[in-house]
Design a protein around this motif. Structure first.
Motif, PDB file in Angstrom:
ATOM      1  N   ARG A  80     -66.213  37.643  82.036  1.00  0.00           N
ATOM      2  CA  ARG A  80     -66.335  36.559  83.000  1.00  0.00           C
ATOM      3  C   ARG A  80     -66.573  37.110  84.384  1.00  0.00           C
ATOM      4  NH1 ARG A  80     -61.816  32.033  82.530  1.00  0.00           N
ATOM      5  NH2 ARG A  80     -62.029  32.012  84.781  1.00  0.00           N
TER       6      ARG A  80
ATOM      7  N   ASP B  31     -66.704  35.750  87.423  1.00  0.00           N
ATOM      8  CA  ASP B  31     -66.504  34.563  88.253  1.00  0.00           C
ATOM      9  C   ASP B  31     -67.388  34.657  89.489  1.00  0.00           C
ATOM     10  OD1 ASP B  31     -64.881  32.886  86.893  1.00  0.00           O
ATOM     11  OD2 ASP B  31     -63.052  33.909  87.470  1.00  0.00           O
TER      12      ASP B  31
ATOM     13  N   HIS C 280     -41.532  34.520 111.369  1.00  0.00           N
ATOM     14  CA  HIS C 280     -41.415  35.625 110.398  1.00  0.00           C
ATOM     15  C   HIS C 280     -40.832  36.887 111.007  1.00  0.00           C
ATOM     16  CE1 HIS C 280     -43.790  32.905 108.186  1.00  0.00           C
ATOM     17  NE2 HIS C 280     -44.929  33.196 108.770  1.00  0.00           N
TER      18      HIS C 280
ATOM     19  N   ARG D 173     -39.275  39.349 108.366  1.00  0.00           N
ATOM     20  CA  ARG D 173     -40.279  40.172 107.694  1.00  0.00           C
ATOM     21  C   ARG D 173     -40.753  41.280 108.631  1.00  0.00           C
ATOM     22  NH1 ARG D 173     -45.191  36.763 106.122  1.00  0.00           N
ATOM     23  NH2 ARG D 173     -46.341  37.674 107.849  1.00  0.00           N
TER      24      ARG D 173
ATOM     25  N   TYR E  58     -49.211  48.067 106.631  1.00  0.00           N
ATOM     26  CA  TYR E  58     -50.198  47.000 106.384  1.00  0.00           C
ATOM     27  C   TYR E  58     -49.658  45.617 106.742  1.00  0.00           C
ATOM     28  CZ  TYR E  58     -53.175  43.710 103.947  1.00  0.00           C
ATOM     29  OH  TYR E  58     -53.968  42.642 103.655  1.00  0.00           O
TER      30      TYR E  58
ATOM     31  N   VAL F   5     -51.350  42.923 109.599  1.00  0.00           N
ATOM     32  CA  VAL F   5     -51.821  41.559 109.311  1.00  0.00           C
ATOM     33  C   VAL F   5     -50.757  40.519 109.669  1.00  0.00           C
ATOM     34  CG1 VAL F   5     -53.315  42.352 107.450  1.00  0.00           C
ATOM     35  CG2 VAL F   5     -51.035  41.541 106.903  1.00  0.00           C
TER      36      VAL F   5
ATOM     37  N   GLY G  74     -51.572  36.952 110.642  1.00  0.00           N
ATOM     38  CA  GLY G  74     -52.222  36.098 109.648  1.00  0.00           C
ATOM     39  C   GLY G  74     -53.542  35.494 110.100  1.00  0.00           C
TER      40      GLY G  74
ATOM     41  N   MET H 229     -56.647  39.919 109.456  1.00  0.00           N
ATOM     42  CA  MET H 229     -56.927  40.226 108.051  1.00  0.00           C
ATOM     43  C   MET H 229     -58.050  41.243 107.922  1.00  0.00           C
ATOM     44  SD  MET H 229     -54.946  38.753 106.090  1.00  0.00           S
ATOM     45  CE  MET H 229     -53.534  37.767 106.460  1.00  0.00           C
TER      46      MET H 229
ATOM     47  N   LEU I 189     -56.753  49.535 105.591  1.00  0.00           N
ATOM     48  CA  LEU I 189     -56.459  49.985 104.232  1.00  0.00           C
ATOM     49  C   LEU I 189     -57.580  50.851 103.672  1.00  0.00           C
ATOM     50  CD1 LEU I 189     -54.940  47.028 102.284  1.00  0.00           C
ATOM     51  CD2 LEU I 189     -53.876  49.194 102.839  1.00  0.00           C
TER      52      LEU I 189
ATOM     53  N   GLN J  16     -62.753  38.389  90.066  1.00  0.00           N
ATOM     54  CA  GLN J  16     -62.140  37.164  89.559  1.00  0.00           C
ATOM     55  C   GLN J  16     -61.690  36.237  90.691  1.00  0.00           C
ATOM     56  OE1 GLN J  16     -62.262  36.485  86.259  1.00  0.00           O
ATOM     57  NE2 GLN J  16     -63.379  38.418  86.288  1.00  0.00           N
ATOM     58  N   THR J  17     -61.721  34.962  90.408  1.00  0.00           N
ATOM     59  CA  THR J  17     -61.227  34.002  91.384  1.00  0.00           C
ATOM     60  C   THR J  17     -59.901  33.398  90.963  1.00  0.00           C
ATOM     61  OG1 THR J  17     -62.509  32.307  90.293  1.00  0.00           O
ATOM     62  CG2 THR J  17     -63.508  33.330  92.213  1.00  0.00           C
ATOM     63  N   HIS J  18     -59.465  33.725  89.734  1.00  0.00           N
ATOM     64  CA  HIS J  18     -58.202  33.167  89.259  1.00  0.00           C
ATOM     65  C   HIS J  18     -57.181  34.271  89.083  1.00  0.00           C
ATOM     66  CE1 HIS J  18     -60.788  29.800  88.631  1.00  0.00           C
ATOM     67  NE2 HIS J  18     -59.760  29.048  88.301  1.00  0.00           N
TER      68      HIS J  18
ATOM     69  N   MET K 253     -56.536  35.739  85.499  1.00  0.00           N
ATOM     70  CA  MET K 253     -57.680  36.498  84.987  1.00  0.00           C
ATOM     71  C   MET K 253     -57.770  37.848  85.698  1.00  0.00           C
ATOM     72  SD  MET K 253     -58.913  34.968  82.519  1.00  0.00           S
ATOM     73  CE  MET K 253     -60.584  35.485  82.129  1.00  0.00           C
TER      74      MET K 253
ATOM     75  N   ALA L  63     -44.999  33.553 103.176  1.00  0.00           N
ATOM     76  CA  ALA L  63     -43.952  32.888 103.942  1.00  0.00           C
ATOM     77  C   ALA L  63     -43.004  32.114 103.033  1.00  0.00           C
ATOM     78  CB  ALA L  63     -44.579  31.938 104.958  1.00  0.00           C
TER      79      ALA L  63
ATOM     80  N   MET M 177     -51.549  50.618  91.309  1.00  0.00           N
ATOM     81  CA  MET M 177     -52.450  51.429  92.127  1.00  0.00           C
ATOM     82  C   MET M 177     -52.175  52.914  91.964  1.00  0.00           C
ATOM     83  SD  MET M 177     -52.611  49.428  95.753  1.00  0.00           S
ATOM     84  CE  MET M 177     -51.001  48.712  95.901  1.00  0.00           C
TER      85      MET M 177
ATOM     86  N   PHE N 291     -54.875  44.167  96.830  1.00  0.00           N
ATOM     87  CA  PHE N 291     -54.795  43.695  98.211  1.00  0.00           C
ATOM     88  C   PHE N 291     -55.611  42.429  98.426  1.00  0.00           C
ATOM     89  CE2 PHE N 291     -52.804  47.742  99.166  1.00  0.00           C
ATOM     90  CZ  PHE N 291     -51.842  47.324 100.071  1.00  0.00           C
TER      91      PHE N 291
ATOM     92  N   LEU O   2     -52.835  40.076  97.947  1.00  0.00           N
ATOM     93  CA  LEU O   2     -51.843  40.149  99.020  1.00  0.00           C
ATOM     94  C   LEU O   2     -52.406  39.565 100.318  1.00  0.00           C
ATOM     95  CD1 LEU O   2     -50.317  43.678  98.397  1.00  0.00           C
ATOM     96  CD2 LEU O   2     -49.339  41.457  97.882  1.00  0.00           C
ATOM     97  N   ARG O   3     -53.652  39.905 100.576  1.00  0.00           N
ATOM     98  CA  ARG O   3     -54.300  39.441 101.797  1.00  0.00           C
ATOM     99  C   ARG O   3     -54.272  37.908 101.855  1.00  0.00           C
ATOM    100  NH1 ARG O   3     -59.392  37.737 103.512  1.00  0.00           N
ATOM    101  NH2 ARG O   3     -60.212  38.931 105.258  1.00  0.00           N
TER     102      ARG O   3
ATOM    103  N   PHE P 160     -50.957  36.389 102.693  1.00  0.00           N
ATOM    104  CA  PHE P 160     -50.487  36.495 104.075  1.00  0.00           C
ATOM    105  C   PHE P 160     -51.117  35.452 104.996  1.00  0.00           C
ATOM    106  CE2 PHE P 160     -48.682  40.694 103.151  1.00  0.00           C
ATOM    107  CZ  PHE P 160     -47.542  40.620 103.921  1.00  0.00           C
ATOM    108  N   LEU P 161     -52.133  34.761 104.511  1.00  0.00           N
ATOM    109  CA  LEU P 161     -52.765  33.741 105.355  1.00  0.00           C
ATOM    110  C   LEU P 161     -51.779  32.606 105.605  1.00  0.00           C
ATOM    111  CD1 LEU P 161     -56.354  33.541 103.856  1.00  0.00           C
ATOM    112  CD2 LEU P 161     -55.633  34.566 106.007  1.00  0.00           C
ATOM    113  N   PRO P 162     -51.970  31.874 106.697  1.00  0.00           N
ATOM    114  CA  PRO P 162     -51.052  30.771 106.983  1.00  0.00           C
ATOM    115  C   PRO P 162     -51.122  29.689 105.901  1.00  0.00           C
ATOM    116  CG  PRO P 162     -52.635  31.106 108.766  1.00  0.00           C
ATOM    117  CD  PRO P 162     -52.995  32.060 107.698  1.00  0.00           C
TER     118      PRO P 162
END
Lengths: 106, 503, 480
Positions: A103, A105, B108, B111, B147, B151, B154, B159, B166, C292-294, C297, C370, C387, C429, C432-433, C436-438
């Motif tokens: 897949r 995607d 935060h 954190r 890291y 970031v 946010g 990012m 990284l 992948q977007t899911h 997966m 958060a 990793m 990452f 993870l990235r 970390f977004l709002p």
């Protein structure tokens, strides 16, 4: 060419036929049947090759019996899954679009 | 386990444990969080003073734990380690104070402070690593724990910076890993030994050792921001000011520079490295970085970015000192490890103060800020003069010894590099100083968050740390000859590194 | 002396059957008790092996060749301990995960019990036919678990998985039949000297069939196609069990066959081929994981990549000095353990995120840092092992493998491992990235019960501790 080898070769041929069917046949029922043919081929090899000096060896016969039980269980599970798939998608085959493809995607 | 074995561990635990506890604290437990932070920072300083005294008296502090057969985790508090440990711990103390003031009210915080403590733990591990493997472990840990701080805000920009950060640091880590594994394969456990440990390998390994050296320096050069591996540093400036101040000006880049020091002196041995013709390329690379960083700094309008390029340039003094063969240059390079840290953190504290108090991020917005924030600007001025290398400030001492070392090693072109760099430093700092002191203010501040109160230009917690480090910049220069100065400590180390080779 | 070997198989069989009879209401507590018991049994067995070497148990007192012999050495003990250690926290997790889904639970406990029984039996088997039986039972239980979620997607995945599993065990069984035909025995202990003494060409054919079958079951590239939909489509506790343990069972057999049974007929070329397939798995699997977007997966493709590392063991341990081979072998087994712990944690953590956010897309987890810091921390810790960064079990494993590659001059595997490590960092990452977004305005986070977070953290921590205490595992592994 002795009898044992005939059995073994026949078994191998059945195995190859079964594998081919399992991979190539799209219909699920055919796939399940192919699996059973493949299994029979293996059992034939097992019993055939193990005839030492004409006297039957009980160990492979026990193994084949066990193998048959396992194969029945597997067939039952496969049939149950195929039924469910038929109920849900109305088809007795695996959906094409993603079959055999990774897949990617996006 | 004896006390001498436990102490290096305790130095790590004194920041690791508070960090882990702080992670679990709810956001509103401000007092408790600050308490854990400050108790940890204070305890660490006390431990370090105790160890420093011991090291002077010739005590050995070694902790060893076998991970796999033939692979040990070793912490060793030797003289060189303590140089970096003391610097980081003292600056951690100040930066924590500063960060408490700076992060006031932002989200935060648990954190943030948790990862901040983890970073300091990783830095301590880098400093006290007793062999190359241990060094690598904490070097990577430093990447991972910084890291989240890069970031932290946010935003999209943060990012992106995190991603670049990284890519660079993990890539560098991979090269370092290959070099380390290779070296372990050739030499067994690569313990950091004064005078190096690889000279014992036969001449048939010369080629391999040269390639390994290249791999190690490339891996370390990423964090030390050697050109052309420096791209991450200016971008990482999106992090909150305390992070830029302590981590990017001191801990992370120093981890790389310190690693170069370790590899040259304690793995290869400076004489052996010289005999393999490894030092010259390093000296050239460092010189290029010094000039290039300063040139780039000239064209930055964003204050933190200008400081970041200045860091790139200044940290390479350390690599340069290492790469020039001879004890004088060694002293100059190593003492700059401390001096650059103190001066640069002053500058970053001040930059943070301008941003937090008046919303100033750009140099073009700084007109007349000296009259509004005289103390901060005074500290900034001292830091800047120190960077330029004005006597008797810290930066002058470093450059003086580097220059002497270059003459001693008969590399006069290095003097030219040093002079050019000082001129460029002046060229990118003096206009700023002119603006802040002599240009009149014509418009309102971009965003005044902290109003003037009773003649106090900004919050106490923001003001004290830069003043302390500014005073330190003067003191380490003025009293360079005294027994407890960084210079004297470094002389002790240099004596030991060259013990077997010089008359 | 009390012998834990039969009880390691009987215990899950008993609680699985009881759970089935009792129905869904009672399901949770029995497995917990059973697994605690099994963990103790496995630890006890490990201790006995360290103290007294390899242990053999004749079922019913018959003994080979008529009866069935069970056998446990250091490697079996490591695998048994890993299995119970991974399964125990997952049982707590599954109870919380399936809370309110009585229908799924009705089959989850029995199937999990049979799965564990089959796996424990597999690790204890001492003959190639018994291995076939356990392998088949394991496959059937695993297929049942994949189908548990219902719906066309999971059923299709289960069907595909079943067909692949049957094909794999068919090839294996044909190999067994050929072996029996040549030597008249299926016992590993009896076969090893016979093969060493004389191995006609048909034995090589048998070996190829058996290994191919097992590679199909282990989902080694290019036989991996069944894995992502099956592991990615199943409920999270099932994915965790499958990715962490089930594929390791067939890999364990490959190890046994390659290093014990077929050791005299293995060749450097075959080993390099296995390594090349492993390398392809690492690169292709990581690349696909990155695309992948899911969430699930992505983790499933990560498994495809990580399986590749396991197969690097073969070129690094074949045709080289004994010392290098030992180092590679230890690294490979450590990788099995580290990946087992970390991947279980990762799938479970991802499952918790999906429950909390109600979405499976990676784009849906903004703000997880958060809102679910603990689960994200767990994911990150597991990611460190995946990793191969220090200080984790994955790193210790990689260190040993890299060392073996360096010592034997096979630098190309070093390149593969390092590039693979960087690629895995890229896909981890990526998650993870996003976390970390709002938080998005529309996001509606559900509160998670503790049992969906803490047991998983323990698993991730275990994978980390392995990096500092890997020596213990190796000393158990070396016990003979």
């Amino acid at each position: 060419m002795n009898a044992a080898l005939v059995y073994a070769l026949t078994g191998t041929a059945l195995f190859v036929l079964g594998v081919a069917g399992l991979i190539l046949q799209p219909h699920l029922l055919r796939k399940i049947l192919a699996f059973n043919i493949m299994g029979s081929g293996i059992f034939l090899v097992m019993v055939g090759l193990a005839q030492r000096a004409g006297t039957p060896d009980p160990v492979p016969q026990a193994m084949v019996l066990t193998g048959i039980v396992v194969a029945i269980a597997a067939t039952a599970l496969a049939l149950a899954l195929a039924r469910q798939l038929l109920d849900m998608s109305g088809e007795m085959r695996l959906p094409e679009e993603k079959s055999g493809k990774d897949r990617l995607d996006v | 386990m004896s006390l001498n074995e436990t102490l290096p561990l305790l130095v790590l635990v004194s920041s690791l444990l508070p960090g882990l506890i702080i992670f679990t604290l709810p956001e509103e437990r401000r007092g408790l969080r600050n308490l854990f932070n400050m108790v940890g920072a204070t305890l660490k300083l006390l431990l370090i003073f105790y160890i420093l005294r011991g090291v002077m008296l010739g005590e050995e502090y070694i902790f060893r734990h076998t991970i796999l057969p033939g692979l040990d985790l070793v912490f060793k508090a030797d003289a060189l380690a303590m140089l970096f440990v003391t610097l980081s711990a003292a600056l951690w103390f100040l930066t924590t104070l500063y960060a408490i003031g700076y992060m006031e009210g932002s989200p935060h915080r648990s954190r943030f402070f948790g990862f901040f403590s983890l970073c300091v733990t990783a830095t301590m591990g880098v400093a006290m690593a007793g062999n190359l493997f241990t060094f690598f472990v904490f070097y990577e840990l430093l990447t991972l724990s910084t890291y989240p701080l890069v970031v932290h805000r946010g935003t999209e920009q943060a990012m992106r910076a995190g991603q670049v950060y990284l890519s660079y640091t993990l890539g560098g880590g991979a090269l370092l890993l290959i070099g380390t594994v290779w070296l372990y394969g050739l030499a067994g456990q690569v313990e950091f030994t004064q005078g190096g440990m690889l000279a014992a390998l036969g001449p048939e390994y010369t080629g391999q050792l040269q390639v390994i050296f290249f791999l190690l320096i490339a891996g370390l050069g990423v964090k030390a921001a050697l050109v052309p591996l420096h791209g991450w540093l200016p971008l990482a400036m999106v992090a909150p000011a305390p992070v830029s101040a302590l981590l990017h000006a001191v801990a992370v880049v120093k981890a790389g520079a310190f690693g170069i020091v370790r590899v040259v002196y304690d793995v290869y041995g400076v004489e052996f490295a010289q005999s393999l013709h490894l030092l010259m390329p390093l000296a050239v690379m460092a010189s290029v970085t010094i000039i290039w960083g300063s040139l780039c700094a000239l064209f930055q309008d964003d204050l933190k970015r200008r400081l970041a390029y200045s860091t790139i340039s200044q940290v390479s003094y350390i690599a340069l000192g290492v790469a020039i063969f001879g004890p004088m240059a060694t002293i100059g390079g190593m003492v700059h490890l401390v001096h650059q840290g103190i001066m640069k953190i002053t500058l970053f504290f001040c930059a943070g103060n301008y941003a937090e108090t008046l919303g100033i991020h750009k140099i073009s917005e700084m007109d007349g800020v000296g009259r509004r924030m005289p103390w901060t600007t005074a500290a900034f001025t001292i830091g800047a003069f120190g960077m330029i290398g004005l006597p008797p400030l810290a930066g002058f001492i470093s450059k003086w010894y580097l220059g002497l070392g270059a003459l001693e090693a008969q590399m006069p072109w290095v003097i030219a590099v040093l002079l050019a760099s000082s001129l460029l430093n002046a060229a990118y700092f003096l206009p700023v100083l002119y603006r802040v002191w002599f240009q009149p203010r014509t418009e309102a501040w971009p965003g005044e968050h902290i109003p003037m109160q009773n003649g106090r230009e900004t919050a106490w917690l923001l003001l004290v740390p830069p003043l302390v480090t500014a005073v330190a910049t003067v003191l380490v220069g003025l009293f360079a000859a005294s027994a407890m100065s960084p210079l004297n400590w470094v002389k002790l180390i240099a004596d030991r590194e060259y013990l077997y080779w010089l008359p | 002396m009390f012998d834990p070997i039969p009880w390691l198989i009987l215990s899950p069989l008993i609680w699985a059957t009881l759970a089935f009879v009792h129905g869904p209401g009672q399901g949770g507590r029995l497995p917990v008790a059973g697994l605690i018991l099994q963990l103790a049994l496995a630890a006890m067995l490990a201790q006995q092996i360290v103290a007294g070497g390899v242990r053999v148990y004749a079922v019913g007192g018959w003994g080979a060749p008529l009866g069935i012999d069970l056998m446990a050495d250091g490697l079996s003990a490591v695998m048994l301990l890993l299995t119970q250690t991974v399964a125990l926290p997952l049982v707590f997790y599954a109870r919380a995960y399936f809370a309110g889904h009585a229908n799924s639970l009705r089959y989850f406990w029995p199937l999990t019990g049979y799965l564990l029984a089959a796996m424990n039996a597999l690790f204890l088997s001492a003959d190639v036919f018994n291995i076939y039986v356990t392998l088949e039972l394991l496959g059937l239980a695993a297929v049942g678990l994949v189908a548990l979620a219902g719906g066309a997607g999971p059923i299709t995945a289960a069907m595909r998985y079943l067909l692949a599993a049957l094909l794999g065990s068919g090839a294996y069984l044909l190999g067994v039949a050929l072996l029996y035909g040549v030597y008249g025995s299926v016992s590993l202990a009896a076969l090893i000297p016979l093969i060493a003494a004389d191995a006609p060409a048909v034995v090589s054919l048998a070996a190829a069939l058996m290994l191919l079958g097992l590679m199909l079951k282990t989902a080694l590239f290019p036989f991996h196609i069944w894995l992502p939909p099956a592991h990615g489509g199943a409920p999270a506790p099932v994915s965790a069990l499958l990715s962490a343990l089930v594929i390791k069972a067939s890999f364990y057999l490959i190890l046994r066959l390659w290093f014990d049974l077929f050791e005299p007929i293995t060749s450097v070329a075959a080993a390099q081929l296995l390594g090349a397939l492993g390398a392809a798995a690492i690169l292709w699997g990581s690349f696909l994981a990155l695309r992948q977007t899911h969430l699930k997966m992505l983790v499933a493709y990560s498994t495809v990549a990580q399986i590749g590392y396991l197969f690097l063991l073969f070129p690094l341990a074949t045709g080289v000095s004994a010392e290098v081979a030992a180092s590679a072998w230890q690294g490979g087994v450590l990788q099995v353990v580290a990946h087992g712990l970390a991947k279980a944690a990762m799938f479970a953590a991802v499952g918790a995120m999906i429950i909390a956010t109600g979405r499976d897309e990676i784009s849906g987890i903004a703000g997880v840092a958060a809102r679910l810091p603990l689960t994200l921390f767990t994911f990150a810790l597991a990611g460190v092992t995946i990793m191969g960064l220090p200080p984790s079990g994955g790193f210790a494993a990689k260190w040993l493998l890299l060392g073996a590659a360096q010592a034997s001059g096979q630098w190309w595997w070093i390149v593969v491992m390092v590039v693979g490590g960087l690629l895995s960092a890229a896909y981890i990452f990526k998650v993870l990235r996003q976390a970390f977004l709002p938080v998005e305005e529309t996001a509606n986070f559900k509160l998670l019960p503790r049992m969906l977070e803490w047991p998983v953290l323990l698993l991730a921590l275990a994978s980390l501790v392995l990096g500092l205490g890997g020596g213990e595992v190796l000393s158990l592994l070396g016990a003979t």
